[in-house]
Motif scaffolding. Sequence first.
Motif, short mmCIF file in Angstrom:
data_model
loop_
_atom_site.label_atom_id
_atom_site.label_comp_id
_atom_site.label_asym_id
_atom_site.label_seq_id
_atom_site.Cartn_x
_atom_site.Cartn_y
_atom_site.Cartn_z
N GLN A 63 0.69 -1.24 -0.11
CA GLN A 63 0.00 0.02 -0.02
C GLN A 63 0.87 1.20 -0.03
OE1 GLN A 63 -0.62 -2.64 2.19
NE2 GLN A 63 -2.88 -2.61 2.80
N ILE A 64 1.96 1.17 0.76
CA ILE A 64 2.69 2.43 0.87
C ILE A 64 3.46 2.49 -0.54
CG2 ILE A 64 5.04 3.40 1.70
CD1 ILE A 64 4.38 1.95 4.26
N ALA A 65 3.88 1.61 -1.31
CA ALA A 65 4.37 1.81 -2.60
C ALA A 65 3.60 2.16 -3.68
CB ALA A 65 5.10 0.31 -2.80
N ALA A 66 2.43 1.88 -3.61
CA ALA A 66 1.44 2.15 -4.61
C ALA A 66 0.95 3.63 -4.28
CB ALA A 66 0.06 1.26 -4.38
N ASP A 67 1.04 4.14 -3.14
CA ASP A 67 0.59 5.54 -2.51
C ASP A 67 1.76 6.52 -2.76
OD1 ASP A 67 -0.97 7.72 -1.70
OD2 ASP A 67 -0.41 7.10 0.24
N LEU A 68 2.83 6.00 -2.71
CA LEU A 68 3.89 6.91 -2.99
C LEU A 68 5.00 6.75 -4.29
CD1 LEU A 68 5.74 6.93 0.73
CD2 LEU A 68 3.74 8.24 -0.32
N GLY A 69 4.33 5.83 -4.92
CA GLY A 69 5.10 5.46 -6.32
C GLY A 69 6.51 4.96 -6.12
N LEU A 70 6.77 4.22 -5.08
CA LEU A 70 8.12 3.35 -4.98
C LEU A 70 8.44 2.61 -6.12
CD1 LEU A 70 8.12 3.25 -1.23
CD2 LEU A 70 8.52 5.38 -2.50
N SER A 71 9.85 2.56 -6.44
CA SER A 71 10.41 1.44 -7.15
C SER A 71 10.75 0.00 -6.58
CB SER A 71 11.50 1.61 -7.93
OG SER A 71 12.94 2.00 -6.99
N TRP A 121 1.97 8.98 12.69
CA TRP A 121 0.54 9.11 12.40
C TRP A 121 -0.02 10.72 12.42
CZ3 TRP A 121 -3.25 10.25 16.73
CH2 TRP A 121 -4.21 10.21 16.28
N SER A 122 0.36 11.35 13.42
CA SER A 122 0.01 12.64 13.49
C SER A 122 0.30 13.56 12.33
CB SER A 122 0.46 13.50 14.60
OG SER A 122 0.17 12.70 15.95
N PHE A 123 1.67 13.66 11.78
CA PHE A 123 1.91 14.43 10.78
C PHE A 123 1.87 13.99 9.49
CE2 PHE A 123 4.19 15.62 14.67
CZ PHE A 123 3.63 17.07 14.79
N GLY A 124 1.97 12.58 9.34
CA GLY A 124 1.95 11.88 7.93
C GLY A 124 3.36 11.46 7.73
N VAL A 125 3.45 10.49 6.72
CA VAL A 125 4.58 10.15 6.11
C VAL A 125 4.27 10.25 4.51
CG1 VAL A 125 6.23 8.47 5.76
CG2 VAL A 125 4.89 8.57 7.64
N HIS A 126 4.96 11.43 3.65
CA HIS A 126 4.35 11.72 2.40
C HIS A 126 5.48 11.35 1.36
CE1 HIS A 126 0.96 13.49 4.47
NE2 HIS A 126 1.97 14.34 4.94
N SER A 127 6.72 11.07 1.85
CA SER A 127 7.67 10.63 0.70
C SER A 127 8.48 9.43 0.99
CB SER A 127 8.70 11.99 0.68
OG SER A 127 9.14 11.98 1.92
N PHE A 128 9.38 9.10 0.06
CA PHE A 128 10.54 7.87 0.46
C PHE A 128 11.14 8.27 1.58
CE2 PHE A 128 14.45 6.06 -0.99
CZ PHE A 128 14.13 4.72 -0.32
N ALA A 129 11.78 9.61 1.51
CA ALA A 129 12.42 9.86 2.62
C ALA A 129 11.77 9.95 4.03
CB ALA A 129 13.16 11.35 2.53
N GLY A 130 10.59 10.10 3.92
CA GLY A 130 9.85 10.03 5.30
C GLY A 130 9.61 8.73 5.68
N THR A 131 9.62 7.51 4.77
CA THR A 131 9.51 6.12 5.19
C THR A 131 10.99 5.63 5.91
OG1 THR A 131 10.20 5.29 3.13
CG2 THR A 131 7.91 5.58 3.31
N LEU A 132 12.07 6.29 5.39
CA LEU A 132 13.55 5.82 5.89
C LEU A 132 13.43 6.60 7.18
CD1 LEU A 132 15.65 6.41 2.78
CD2 LEU A 132 14.58 4.41 3.39
N ALA A 133 13.02 7.80 7.44
CA ALA A 133 13.04 8.42 8.68
C ALA A 133 12.20 7.47 9.78
CB ALA A 133 12.65 9.81 8.82
N LEU A 134 11.00 7.22 9.17
CA LEU A 134 10.27 6.18 10.29
C LEU A 134 10.74 4.96 10.50
CD1 LEU A 134 7.69 5.89 11.82
CD2 LEU A 134 6.53 4.90 9.79
N GLY A 135 11.33 4.47 9.42
CA GLY A 135 12.33 3.17 9.67
C GLY A 135 13.33 3.19 10.45
N ASN A 192 -1.41 4.99 7.18
CA ASN A 192 -0.90 5.83 7.73
C ASN A 192 -1.69 5.72 9.44
OD1 ASN A 192 -0.84 8.97 9.06
ND2 ASN A 192 1.06 8.46 8.14
N ALA A 193 -2.89 5.28 9.17
CA ALA A 193 -3.68 5.19 10.58
C ALA A 193 -3.21 4.05 11.46
CB ALA A 193 -5.05 5.01 10.22
N VAL A 194 -2.45 2.98 10.62
CA VAL A 194 -1.91 1.62 11.47
C VAL A 194 -0.86 2.29 12.22
CG1 VAL A 194 -0.78 -0.50 11.06
CG2 VAL A 194 -2.59 0.25 9.43
N LEU A 195 -0.17 3.41 12.19
CA LEU A 195 1.10 3.80 12.81
C LEU A 195 0.26 4.22 14.26
CD1 LEU A 195 2.88 5.81 10.37
CD2 LEU A 195 3.20 3.42 10.85
N GLY A 196 -0.79 4.91 14.31
CA GLY A 196 -1.30 5.17 15.32
C GLY A 196 -1.97 4.14 16.11
#
Length: 427
Positions: A63-71, A121-135, A192-196
């Motif tokens: 779902q994340i890859a489809a939403d953010l267009g990840l390779s 969850w509060s601010f959202g993850v909107h980019s590939f860099a954001g997923t890396l920061a969360l990771g 994103n809600a799953v994070l919360g």
Amino acid sequence: MKVAELLHEGFNWIGGGADIDFRPKRKKSDFWSSGHTPTLIAAFLYFDLAFMVWVLLGPLAPQIAADLGLSPAQKGLMVATPTLAGAMLRLVIGLLADRIGPKRTGVIGQLIVIAGLFAGWSFGVHSFAGTLALGTILGFAGASFAVALPLASRWYPPVHQGKAMGIAGMGNSGTVLAALFAPALAITFGWNAVLGLACIPLTLVLVVFIVLAKDAPDQPAPRPLSAYLEPLRTADAWWFMLFYGVTFGGFSGLASSLTIYFSDAFALSPVTAGRCTAACVFAGSLVRPLGGALADRIGGVATLTGVYAVAALGLLGVSTSPADLGAALGLFVVAMLALGTGNGAVFQLVPQRFGKEIGILTGVVGMAGGVGGFYLASSLGFARQVTGGFGPGFLIFALLTLVALAGLTFVKGRWRIRWAAAAGVRI
């Protein structure tokens, strides 16, 4: 009665000099009364929920890859980042656990994870860099390994180390929870809600952990930082890192990547792919305590020898890219059963060799396991992007498994002579 007579009558001599305390010897079968059961339960629950969120990005990846267009390569790196971050942080957490105690260290780490998920969850993850920061933040959950295992290990005698470490380590079954529930929750509420939502069980278990867990009375006194790195000067520490880098690296790398594999290779929905992943991960998690118990019975070296042979066969089979879903699923289950058994066997051996440095060794060896998981997860994504299939990634890891088998064959004779016999343990 003389000392020799007391010992003959079934007593242990604790202490020395004028400080002598004779205590009845425990029976080898008396596992539950030989340690601290509430702490063992707390370690398991803490580890279980921490592992659930550590691999959370894997089940959510489609779902994340489809939403953010990840390779494919970006997907592989995204799910591998928590594994690498956890590997690096395990060393830090292992040092901290030895200095302030596993319980306090565990509370600090869990609060950081909860805060990171809540912020995502509060601010959202909107980019590939954001997923890396969360990771990277989720890496603190992976570092829980360096808390749960020393917390449980220090309460139990050598004869029960395999079972105690296996039960605490079975917390890696939390990856099953992530694979089963995260995809369905993402479809219903959004990924994103799953994070919360994950913050809720994490908080509840943190409260239980604070109430039940207790540091062992023989907690080592704080030492200079250089003293913690002393075991790394021994070849045995590096061998353990290799062995766990393959067993746990294979387990965690597959746990993070199989949802992507089943989705891409067989065009399964995220929910169905998650269920297939859960079946594989459950198999590997279930046998971890059995692996420890088996190592207690027949020796960790003998157990690992079988583990590496079976795991290599399973991974070699998967590397041929089977077209049938049932065949692929069966091969993964076989590989995960072997790798899960190996996880328990390695940590039956580590406390026997490095009992006084178990905190730092747990961190260091666990770090190697995380590095192995990062390599496998990222290499699968890279192989998919470059070759169009996952086979080369599985093949290389199968060869690494055979390298570990060769290394084990090389060191086992020396281990049995130099330290196992002196400690009176069977390896």
